[in-house]
Structures are given as C-alpha cells and as structure tokens.
Motif scaffolding. Structure first.
Motif, PDB file in Angstrom:
ATOM      1  N   LEU A   1       0.846  -1.193   0.000  1.00  0.00           N
ATOM      2  CA  LEU A   1       0.000   0.000   0.000  1.00  0.00           C
ATOM      3  C   LEU A   1       0.887   1.251   0.000  1.00  0.00           C
ATOM      4  O   LEU A   1       2.017   1.203   0.470  1.00  0.00           O
ATOM      5  CB  LEU A   1      -0.894   0.008   1.242  1.00  0.00           C
ATOM      6  CG  LEU A   1      -1.911  -1.129   1.373  1.00  0.00           C
ATOM      7  CD1 LEU A   1      -2.653  -1.003   2.711  1.00  0.00           C
ATOM      8  CD2 LEU A   1      -2.892  -1.147   0.216  1.00  0.00           C
ATOM      9  N   PRO A   2       0.369   2.380  -0.539  1.00  0.00           N
ATOM     10  CA  PRO A   2      -0.972   2.592  -1.080  1.00  0.00           C
ATOM     11  C   PRO A   2      -1.130   1.974  -2.470  1.00  0.00           C
ATOM     12  O   PRO A   2      -0.146   1.841  -3.211  1.00  0.00           O
ATOM     13  CB  PRO A   2      -1.085   4.115  -1.145  1.00  0.00           C
ATOM     14  CG  PRO A   2       0.321   4.588  -1.313  1.00  0.00           C
ATOM     15  CD  PRO A   2       1.165   3.631  -0.527  1.00  0.00           C
ATOM     16  N   ARG A   3      -2.370   1.605  -2.796  1.00  0.00           N
ATOM     17  CA  ARG A   3      -2.661   1.089  -4.118  1.00  0.00           C
ATOM     18  C   ARG A   3      -2.666   2.230  -5.126  1.00  0.00           C
ATOM     19  O   ARG A   3      -2.786   3.394  -4.768  1.00  0.00           O
ATOM     20  CB  ARG A   3      -4.024   0.383  -4.109  1.00  0.00           C
ATOM     21  CG  ARG A   3      -3.952  -0.991  -3.485  1.00  0.00           C
ATOM     22  CD  ARG A   3      -5.253  -1.686  -3.197  1.00  0.00           C
ATOM     23  NE  ARG A   3      -6.405  -1.312  -3.981  1.00  0.00           N
ATOM     24  CZ  ARG A   3      -7.625  -1.808  -3.764  1.00  0.00           C
ATOM     25  NH1 ARG A   3      -7.826  -2.690  -2.790  1.00  0.00           N
ATOM     26  NH2 ARG A   3      -8.643  -1.430  -4.500  1.00  0.00           N
ATOM     27  N   LYS A   4      -2.554   1.864  -6.393  1.00  0.00           N
ATOM     28  CA  LYS A   4      -2.495   2.873  -7.446  1.00  0.00           C
ATOM     29  C   LYS A   4      -3.874   3.299  -7.943  1.00  0.00           C
ATOM     30  O   LYS A   4      -3.982   4.183  -8.792  1.00  0.00           O
ATOM     31  CB  LYS A   4      -1.658   2.355  -8.624  1.00  0.00           C
ATOM     32  CG  LYS A   4      -0.199   2.065  -8.263  1.00  0.00           C
ATOM     33  CD  LYS A   4       0.600   1.659  -9.479  1.00  0.00           C
ATOM     34  CE  LYS A   4       2.034   1.289  -9.118  1.00  0.00           C
ATOM     35  NZ  LYS A   4       2.765   2.409  -8.481  1.00  0.00           N
ATOM     36  N   ASP A   5      -4.933   2.664  -7.416  1.00  0.00           N
ATOM     37  CA  ASP A   5      -6.275   2.961  -7.920  1.00  0.00           C
ATOM     38  C   ASP A   5      -7.073   3.890  -7.009  1.00  0.00           C
ATOM     39  O   ASP A   5      -8.311   3.932  -7.076  1.00  0.00           O
ATOM     40  CB  ASP A   5      -7.057   1.664  -8.151  1.00  0.00           C
ATOM     41  CG  ASP A   5      -7.254   0.853  -6.880  1.00  0.00           C
ATOM     42  OD1 ASP A   5      -6.544   1.117  -5.897  1.00  0.00           O
ATOM     43  OD2 ASP A   5      -8.123  -0.041  -6.870  1.00  0.00           O
ATOM     44  N   ILE A   6      -6.396   4.664  -6.164  1.00  0.00           N
ATOM     45  CA  ILE A   6      -7.108   5.666  -5.358  1.00  0.00           C
ATOM     46  C   ILE A   6      -7.734   6.664  -6.323  1.00  0.00           C
ATOM     47  O   ILE A   6      -7.076   7.157  -7.250  1.00  0.00           O
ATOM     48  CB  ILE A   6      -6.155   6.380  -4.386  1.00  0.00           C
ATOM     49  CG1 ILE A   6      -5.464   5.374  -3.474  1.00  0.00           C
ATOM     50  CG2 ILE A   6      -6.909   7.416  -3.557  1.00  0.00           C
ATOM     51  CD1 ILE A   6      -4.393   5.985  -2.601  1.00  0.00           C
TER      52      ILE A   6
ATOM     53  N   ARG B   1      -6.884  -8.104   5.163  1.00  0.00           N
ATOM     54  CA  ARG B   1      -6.966  -9.486   4.674  1.00  0.00           C
ATOM     55  C   ARG B   1      -8.396  -9.965   4.479  1.00  0.00           C
ATOM     56  O   ARG B   1      -8.689 -10.681   3.519  1.00  0.00           O
ATOM     57  CB  ARG B   1      -6.215 -10.405   5.647  1.00  0.00           C
ATOM     58  CG  ARG B   1      -4.716 -10.172   5.625  1.00  0.00           C
ATOM     59  CD  ARG B   1      -4.023 -10.786   6.838  1.00  0.00           C
ATOM     60  NE  ARG B   1      -2.576 -10.552   6.804  1.00  0.00           N
ATOM     61  CZ  ARG B   1      -1.752 -10.780   7.815  1.00  0.00           C
ATOM     62  NH1 ARG B   1      -2.228 -11.252   8.955  1.00  0.00           N
ATOM     63  NH2 ARG B   1      -0.458 -10.537   7.699  1.00  0.00           N
ATOM     64  N   VAL B   2      -9.282  -9.555   5.365  1.00  0.00           N
ATOM     65  CA  VAL B   2     -10.667 -10.033   5.288  1.00  0.00           C
ATOM     66  C   VAL B   2     -11.466  -9.304   4.220  1.00  0.00           C
ATOM     67  O   VAL B   2     -12.224  -9.916   3.459  1.00  0.00           O
ATOM     68  CB  VAL B   2     -11.363  -9.901   6.660  1.00  0.00           C
ATOM     69  CG1 VAL B   2     -12.852 -10.199   6.545  1.00  0.00           C
ATOM     70  CG2 VAL B   2     -10.720 -10.846   7.670  1.00  0.00           C
ATOM     71  N   THR B   3     -11.302  -7.978   4.148  1.00  0.00           N
ATOM     72  CA  THR B   3     -12.132  -7.198   3.217  1.00  0.00           C
ATOM     73  C   THR B   3     -11.511  -7.044   1.835  1.00  0.00           C
ATOM     74  O   THR B   3     -12.225  -6.930   0.835  1.00  0.00           O
ATOM     75  CB  THR B   3     -12.403  -5.792   3.775  1.00  0.00           C
ATOM     76  OG1 THR B   3     -11.183  -5.027   3.790  1.00  0.00           O
ATOM     77  CG2 THR B   3     -12.975  -5.866   5.189  1.00  0.00           C
ATOM     78  N   GLY B   4     -10.182  -7.006   1.767  1.00  0.00           N
ATOM     79  CA  GLY B   4      -9.510  -6.753   0.481  1.00  0.00           C
ATOM     80  C   GLY B   4      -9.844  -5.399  -0.095  1.00  0.00           C
ATOM     81  O   GLY B   4      -9.637  -5.143  -1.290  1.00  0.00           O
ATOM     82  N   ALA B   5     -10.354  -4.488   0.733  1.00  0.00           N
ATOM     83  CA  ALA B   5     -10.880  -3.225   0.231  1.00  0.00           C
ATOM     84  C   ALA B   5     -10.024  -2.010   0.557  1.00  0.00           C
ATOM     85  O   ALA B   5     -10.295  -0.914   0.068  1.00  0.00           O
ATOM     86  CB  ALA B   5     -12.289  -2.999   0.791  1.00  0.00           C
ATOM     87  N   VAL B   6      -8.987  -2.178   1.381  1.00  0.00           N
ATOM     88  CA  VAL B   6      -8.198  -1.021   1.816  1.00  0.00           C
ATOM     89  C   VAL B   6      -7.266  -0.565   0.694  1.00  0.00           C
ATOM     90  O   VAL B   6      -6.471  -1.338   0.178  1.00  0.00           O
ATOM     91  CB  VAL B   6      -7.385  -1.365   3.076  1.00  0.00           C
ATOM     92  CG1 VAL B   6      -6.490  -0.194   3.472  1.00  0.00           C
ATOM     93  CG2 VAL B   6      -8.313  -1.727   4.228  1.00  0.00           C
TER      94      VAL B   6
END
Length: 348
Positions: free
Chosen positions: A165-170, A235-240
């Motif tokens: 993180l951070p991901r590139k799709d913010i 890990r649970v949501t995969g959304a962060v």
C-alpha cells in the motif's frame, strides 16, 4: 584503573541481558531463529509463508515524551510508545511487522529502570505480533545526566509485493475513514511540556482533562498499536486502498503522503470532536486550529481509504469506533488537504 572506575559496569549490562531474555521469549513468533545475546538477530522469511516478499523497515523514537517518563519515574508504557511508532508506520504500507530491535542508552545503567522499559517494549511487540530479537544497551557516562536515558527502535516487516500500500487505484470519490487515537501518542510533547510549564501544574497534580488521574500519568497514556486490527481488515475485506499513521505533522502533513498528485483529501472537521486532552491543550495555549491540526493527532490516529461502496462493510469490520471523516476530491492547483467545518470540543 578499570572500566567500572570510568563509569561503565559490564556486569550490570550482562545482568540486564539475563533479565531481558525471558521477556524476549514471550514475543517469539514463526520465523525467529535463535535468541538474544548473539551479534545479530536471525529471522527466516520463508518460515512465515511469503512467496514474493518485500521487506519494509522503520526506525523511530518517542521524542520528548521520554522526558516526561524520566521526570515522573513512570517507565511502564514508554516502550509501548516506541514499538507503536515503528510498527504503525510499517502496517500502513500493507506489511506485517516481523521483528523489532531496541537501542537503550544511558549515563549509568539502572537495571530496574532498564528492565521496566524493555519489558514494556516486549509488551508492545507482543501486542503487535512481532518478535523482539535483539537490541543494544549503551552505558555512556558523561553523555547523559543522572537518571537520564534515550530510546530508539527499529522494526522490519514483510509484505507480498502485490499487497503493498498505497494502491495505485485511489480515485476521486473514495472515502476516508478514521480510527481514534488513545491520546497525544508520542508527538508534540515539546509543546505539551511547555503548555504544562506555562499552566503552573506539576506532573502529580490532577489532570484538568482526566478526572481522577495525575497529569503526568494521563499524558503518558501509551500510543495505540493498530497492527492486528488493520492487518485483519486488509486481509478479510480486500478493500483497503491506503492507510496513514497520524504522527508528527498531524492530519495536515501525513494524509498527503499516501495520495496521488492529482487528488486532495477533503476532511470534515465536524465529523469528529477534539478529545478532552486536546481541547485542554488548545485552550491553555490558545492554539490556532491550523496549528492544532499540524502538531497533534487531534484524536485521530489512523486513516483508512476505501471506495464509497466498500465503506459500510469496512466500517463494520473495524468496529463502531470507525468514523467517516472525508473523501478524495480533485486537487487542481489547490492544497493536498482541505478542511471544512470547525474543530469542536468533545462533551466528555
């Protein structure tokens, strides 16, 4: 003459290592090879199950909060601060803290104080799920005054390359969630100490913002460690998409560190209230809101960026304490962080 005549007691150092060894064993986790006392700590990444690992390293101290611990003689939480300042910086990059090393320096080694401090470091490591695999104790007469010591910490974490993180799709429209701090944490204490001096209060006086607690004890509340809560959410949501640890520089300087150049964070100051300790500091020092937001965490210790569609389930996973405080907007030629509304004081 002997080394002890010059102020350095090698036997005391050895006794401290013996005292630390059982504390270190309580922090053992998969990947640790051997124990403390060698020339270096060993760690096996393969034993942790990584496939394409990236190492993430951090180093930090506790600032002048250490001065408060020394002056009050209350050392039981300062090691937790030290661990927190490092592991919280590691987890925001999507990494799991794996191991920790400390550096304890003093003028004359007090084994009781040193063991208490390092014991609290071990406690912080256990809470963060990382192993205390080594460190350094330095006795340096003439460099530190009587009863003084200094602390530094070094942590290493691991992450799969694809999970960094951070991901590139913010993107514009993504929302900003916040987790509360436990207090001042370990930033801004040069100003805190000046405010206390100006107020005429002593460390053992009742805290104006915490009924029933001495001022020093209330201000020494350890920095919150967010590691387990954040890793599980990732890990649970995969959304962060991104995380920001709110340390020195406050919301103003830390959130922009994880943003792409074309986006700004718009924060609604009305979405959260200043906890009593910050309200007291602001009132006592007559601090401008901008100064507050750039000096202290103002009650927010961790920022979580997710899409608006994922916000509800991520908040449910984080718990009721998670607040929705803002969103991503187009930056244009403006600042990387924008505030709307005004800081309000908590009613309690």
């Amino acid at each position: 003459m002997t080394y002890r005549d010059a102020g350095v007691d090698i036997d005391a150092g050895s006794a401290l290592v013996d005292a630390i060894r059982p504390l270190s064993k309580k922090t053992l986790r998969s990947g640790v090879l051997g124990g403390i006392g060698g020339f270096g700590g060993l760690f096996d990444l393969k034993a942790c199950g990584f496939i394409d690992p990236i190492l993430v390293a951090a180093t930090d101290g506790v600032g002048t909060k250490l001065k408060l611990a020394i002056e009050t003689g209350e050392h039981r939480g300062i090691g937790i601060d030290l661990v927190a300042m490092n592991v919280n910086d590691i987890v925001v990059q999507g990494a799991e803290p794996l191991f920790f090393l400390d550096y304890f320096a003093c003028g004359k080694l007090d084994i009781t104080v040193a063991a208490t401090v390092i014991g609290s470091i071990a406690e912080g490591c256990k809470e963060a799920g990382c192993a205390l695999i080594g460190g350094e104790t330095a006795e340096m007469p003439g460099l530190y005054g009587e009863g003084e010591y200094d602390l530094a910490g070094f942590a290493v974490g691991g992450a799969e390359r694809s999970q960094l993180l951070p991901r590139k799709d913010i993107a514009e429209g993504d929302v900003i969630l916040a987790l509360p701090s436990s207090g001042v944490h370990a930033n801004g204490f040069s100003l805190v100490r000046r405010v206390v001096t100006q107020s005429g209060l002593r460390w053992d006086d009742p805290a104006p913002f915490a009924p029933g607690q001495p001022l020093g004890e209330a201000l020494l509340t350890p920095t919150r460690i967010y590691v387990r809560q954040i890793l599980e959410t990732i890990r649970v949501t995969g959304a962060v998409k991104a995380l920001a640890h709110i340390t020195g520089g406050g919301l103003t300087d830390n959130i922009p560190r994880v943003l792409p150049a074309e986006l700004a964070a718009e924060i609604d100051l009305g979405a959260f209230a200043l906890p009593p300790v910050f309200a007291w500091l602001q009132e006592e020092a007559n601090l401008d809101p901008k100064e507050m937001l750039r000096t202290f965490n103002c009650g927010i210790g961790m920022i979580v960026v997710v899409t608006s569609g994922d916000a509800k389930r991520v908040r449910q996973h984080l718990g009721e304490e998670a607040l929705l405080i803002g969103a991503m907007v187009s930056r244009g030629r403006g600042d990387a962080i924008r505030y709307r509304g005004e800081l309000a004081w908590s009613a309690s």
